[in-house]
Design a protein around this motif. Structure first.
Motif, PDB file in Angstrom:
ATOM      1  N   ASP A  15       0.813  -1.183  -0.053  1.00  0.00           N
ATOM      2  CA  ASP A  15       0.087   0.157   0.135  1.00  0.00           C
ATOM      3  C   ASP A  15       0.764   1.106  -0.086  1.00  0.00           C
ATOM      4  O   ASP A  15       1.841   1.498   0.827  1.00  0.00           O
ATOM      5  N   ARG A  16       0.525   2.072  -0.838  1.00  0.00           N
ATOM      6  CA  ARG A  16       1.176   3.441  -0.966  1.00  0.00           C
ATOM      7  C   ARG A  16       2.733   3.276  -0.884  1.00  0.00           C
ATOM      8  O   ARG A  16       3.501   4.141  -0.440  1.00  0.00           O
ATOM      9  N   PHE A  17       3.096   2.290  -1.843  1.00  0.00           N
ATOM     10  CA  PHE A  17       4.658   2.187  -2.071  1.00  0.00           C
ATOM     11  C   PHE A  17       5.145   3.321  -2.720  1.00  0.00           C
ATOM     12  O   PHE A  17       6.270   3.857  -2.548  1.00  0.00           O
ATOM     13  N   ILE A  64      -0.170  -4.005   3.504  1.00  0.00           N
ATOM     14  CA  ILE A  64      -0.159  -4.508   2.334  1.00  0.00           C
ATOM     15  C   ILE A  64      -1.757  -4.999   2.244  1.00  0.00           C
ATOM     16  O   ILE A  64      -2.550  -5.082   3.112  1.00  0.00           O
ATOM     17  N   SER A  65      -2.153  -4.997   0.853  1.00  0.00           N
ATOM     18  CA  SER A  65      -3.489  -5.662   0.387  1.00  0.00           C
ATOM     19  C   SER A  65      -3.325  -7.007  -0.380  1.00  0.00           C
ATOM     20  O   SER A  65      -2.374  -7.156  -1.149  1.00  0.00           O
ATOM     21  N   ILE A  66      -4.163  -7.912   0.074  1.00  0.00           N
ATOM     22  CA  ILE A  66      -4.055  -9.112  -0.647  1.00  0.00           C
ATOM     23  C   ILE A  66      -5.336  -9.692  -1.218  1.00  0.00           C
ATOM     24  O   ILE A  66      -6.503  -9.318  -0.870  1.00  0.00           O
ATOM     25  N   GLY A  67      -5.290 -10.151  -2.537  1.00  0.00           N
ATOM     26  CA  GLY A  67      -6.591 -10.646  -3.153  1.00  0.00           C
ATOM     27  C   GLY A  67      -6.346 -12.280  -3.172  1.00  0.00           C
ATOM     28  O   GLY A  67      -4.859 -12.900  -3.447  1.00  0.00           O
ATOM     29  N   VAL A  68      -7.300 -13.086  -2.768  1.00  0.00           N
ATOM     30  CA  VAL A  68      -7.312 -14.392  -2.845  1.00  0.00           C
ATOM     31  C   VAL A  68      -8.184 -15.237  -3.684  1.00  0.00           C
ATOM     32  O   VAL A  68      -9.327 -14.748  -3.830  1.00  0.00           O
ATOM     33  N   ARG A 116      -7.725  -0.635   1.629  1.00  0.00           N
ATOM     34  CA  ARG A 116      -6.393  -1.146   1.673  1.00  0.00           C
ATOM     35  C   ARG A 116      -6.114  -1.945   3.188  1.00  0.00           C
ATOM     36  O   ARG A 116      -6.956  -1.941   3.788  1.00  0.00           O
ATOM     37  N   ASN A 117      -4.951  -2.600   3.345  1.00  0.00           N
ATOM     38  CA  ASN A 117      -4.619  -3.231   4.584  1.00  0.00           C
ATOM     39  C   ASN A 117      -5.802  -4.311   4.883  1.00  0.00           C
ATOM     40  O   ASN A 117      -6.279  -4.315   5.741  1.00  0.00           O
ATOM     41  N   CYS A 118      -6.351  -5.168   3.874  1.00  0.00           N
ATOM     42  CA  CYS A 118      -7.170  -6.091   4.087  1.00  0.00           C
ATOM     43  C   CYS A 118      -7.019  -7.004   3.258  1.00  0.00           C
ATOM     44  O   CYS A 118      -6.129  -7.006   2.295  1.00  0.00           O
TER      45      CYS A 118
END
Length: 610
Positions: free
Chosen positions: A483-485, A566-570, A600-602
């Motif tokens: 996130d927001r790198f 971080i954000s994560i997609g599964v 974000r952060n989820c």
């Protein structure tokens, strides 16, 4: 601090909160004889006149009657401090420790080498008692000491930091000593097996016996070899000391070649070996203190005997006897000093075992050199005899022998050349294989983060998809994005961004426990993870664990803390078609996009859009 008593003043140790301290307790120790049938309730009521200062003249002896030791500690700080009480004599049979605060027993601990090793309060070769000194309170310790061996009481009060540093240093020195002795003993044993040499056999037995004796004296044998057999611990020293003398006598007989040079000394050595064997078989059944006295006196006598015989042979011009005398002199001096310290004749500001340990190391190294010299002399003698036999044979059949020697020499050179070329070829092939492996590894690893790159990910995705399709097992893909790198790069610089990528990659690798799981850098600040044989529920659990671990990472750059999430997609399902792995990847990417848009952060699981 001094607290007056009815007859004499008793000194009480007052300490503060020094975090790296060690105090030798001998100036604050008092002792009294144990009266049979009296326990802590009676002993703590003794008046000061019934206690005497504990000196080494009293305790540095073998087989003394049970006695009590006490000392008091006062913490004058306004906060509690943690301390460790150590008794650095691993051969005390039984220690009953009573911890009193305000004249009330708050703890009782029983230790000793007649107890299983696992029952000690702190697993250590010495006896360690951890406790907390409460602020502005007087702590009194009573220790009842029972032992048939040496009653030496090297007691210290340690802070945890100082104790940890001491353990590290002593473990290194003891490990080096035991490692060196073991290596020399095993090396000699292998030479004895291959050469069938009695000299090396006896030397190997001597060194390995000494190694086991040293490990027993330092407490390592009880800790690692027979921790649940305290009865065995009680007989090992009386058993190992004469066994070591037995091998020393047999080795001396062989290395100085008494069979050829002095028959009287040969008989003395064999009588001494028989005596040592008798001690080995009988001392474990004697009273422990008596057995130790017999062993110590026997060691001193046999050491002097062997030194005397070696010096007599050296005076007659035998080269090995001169070297043996030099080597044995270290053992003689060390054994005499240690023996006299145990018997109470002398007192030195060192540990009892230090002189004999130094002497042993000096003697064993020189003995190894003596064996090497003798082995070389024997090899040269055999070679000389062989050469003389060849010369005699050549005189009878000179022409034929010359032809055979030429042919043998040619064959040997040819075989040597073949072996050299074969060895060079094997080395070249090995180097080529290693280079290919390095190139292959470099081609599949992302150079910045150290995880797999996109090419390795695509190849693995295809393979795992086929495996899922064949076995009908679920496969999950996790897409991760920092996130927001961009703001990290803009605020702290690209070097900070690179460090962030490396730290996150390392965290991902540490949290993937299965060998089949794959983490790769997908591109930029994105990472992709393949979880074979993992359903949606398990993938979500892994994703949540990774998200939490990254959120808790202590990332700092130039004294500034970098907030990081971080954000994560599964996406997870069973693969049924050839193209479905790529679809699964797209679904994970869409889930990641939803996670980004959801704050974000989820972690988001892919669900079909309406």
């Amino acid at each position: 601090m001094l607290f007056s008593a009815s007859v004499r003043a008793e000194t009480i140790l007052a300490i503060g909160g020094d975090e790296e301290s060690v105090l030798e307790l001998s100036p604050w120790l008092y002792f009294t004889q144990d009266n049979e049938g009296e326990g802590i309730d009676q002993v703590r009521r003794y008046s000061s006149s019934q206690w005497d200062r504990l000196t080494s003249n009293y305790s540095n002896r073998i087989g003394i009657a049970p006695f009590w030791v006490k000392f008091s500690v006062y913490n004058y700080e306004e906060r509690g401090v943690d301390r460790l009480l150590s008794v650095a004599n691993p051969h005390l049979d039984r220690i009953e420790l009573y911890h009193l605060v305000k004249d009330k027993v708050i703890d009782k601990v029983i230790m000793g080498d007649n107890q299983p090793f696992s029952e000690r309060p702190l697993i250590n070769n010495h006896f360690i008692y951890p406790f907390e000194l409460e602020p502005e309170k007087l702590h009194t310790f009573y220790l009842k000491i029972e032992t048939e061996g040496s009653a030496t009481l090297p007691m210290n009060l340690w802070s945890q930091e100082a104790f940890a540093k001491n353990i590290e240093a002593t473990s290194l020195s003891h490990g080096f000593q035991l490692g060196a002795l073991t290596a020399i003993g095993l090396f000699s044993l292998f030479i004895a097996i291959t050469s069938r040499s009695f000299s090396y056999s006896y030397y190997s037995g001597y060194v390995l016996s000494v190694t086991l004796l040293v490990a027993t004296l330092q407490g390592f044998a009880f800790r690692f070899l027979w921790p649940s057999l305290p009865a065995l611990q009680q007989i090992m020293i009386p058993l190992l000391v004469p066994l070591t003398m037995l091998f020393a006598l047999l080795f001396t007989e062989k290395v100085l070649q008494f069979k050829y040079h002095n028959v009287h000394m040969l008989r003395v050595c064999r009588f001494g070996a028989a005596y040592a064997l008798l001690l080995t078989l009988t001392t474990p059944f004697l009273d422990y203190a008596l057995a130790l006295y017999i062993d110590i006196i026997s060691v001193l006598f046999i050491t002097v005997l062997l030194m005397g015989m070696a010096m007599i042979q050296a005076s007659r011009g035998y080269k090995l006897a001169k070297l043996y005398s030099l080597a044995w002199s270290g053992m003689l001096v060390g054994a005499f000093i240690t023996g006299l310290m145990y018997l109470g004749f002398i007192e030195l500001p060192i540990k009892h075992l230090t002189p004999v340990m130094l002497g042993l190391l000096f003697e064993i190294l020189f003995m190894a050199a003596i064996l090497a010299i003798r082995y070389n002399d024997e090899r040269k003698a055999k070679l000389r005899i062989k050469q003389e036999a060849l010369v005699q044979a050549q005189r009878i059949r000179q022409t034929r022998e010359e032809a055979l020697l030429i042919e043998a020499d040619s064959n040997e050179k040819l075989e040597q050349m073949v072996q050299e070329r074969t060895l060079e070829l094997e080395i070249a092939l090995r180097e080529l294989n290693e280079a290919n492996q390095k190139l292959t590894e470099q081609a599949t690893v992302d150079s910045l983060t150290g995880v797999k790159n996109r090419a390795a990910f695509d190849k693995r995705l295809l393979a795992e998809g086929r495996l899922s399709r064949r076995q009908q097992t679920p496969m999950a893909i996790l897409m991760l994005d920092i996130d927001r790198f961009k703001s990290i790069n803009d605020t702290y610089g690209h070097l900070a961004g690179d460090q962030t990528l490396r730290l996150i990659a390392q965290t991902l690798k540490e949290n993937l426990k299965r060998p089949a799981d794959l983490v790769s850098r997908f591109g930029g600040e994105e990472f992709a993870i393949i979880l074979p044989n993992t359903a949606e529920e398990g993938a979500v659990l892994v994703a949540e664990l990774i998200r939490k671990m990254v959120a808790e990472l202590p990332i700092s750059w130039e004294n500034a803390t970098i907030p990081l999430t971080i954000s994560i997609g599964v996406s997870a399902e069973i693969i049924n078609t050839e193209n479905q792995p790529n679809i699964l990847l797209e679904q994970a990417d869409k889930a990641l996009y939803r996670a980004k848009n959801s704050g974000r952060n989820c972690v988001m699981v892919y669900t079909p859009e309406p």
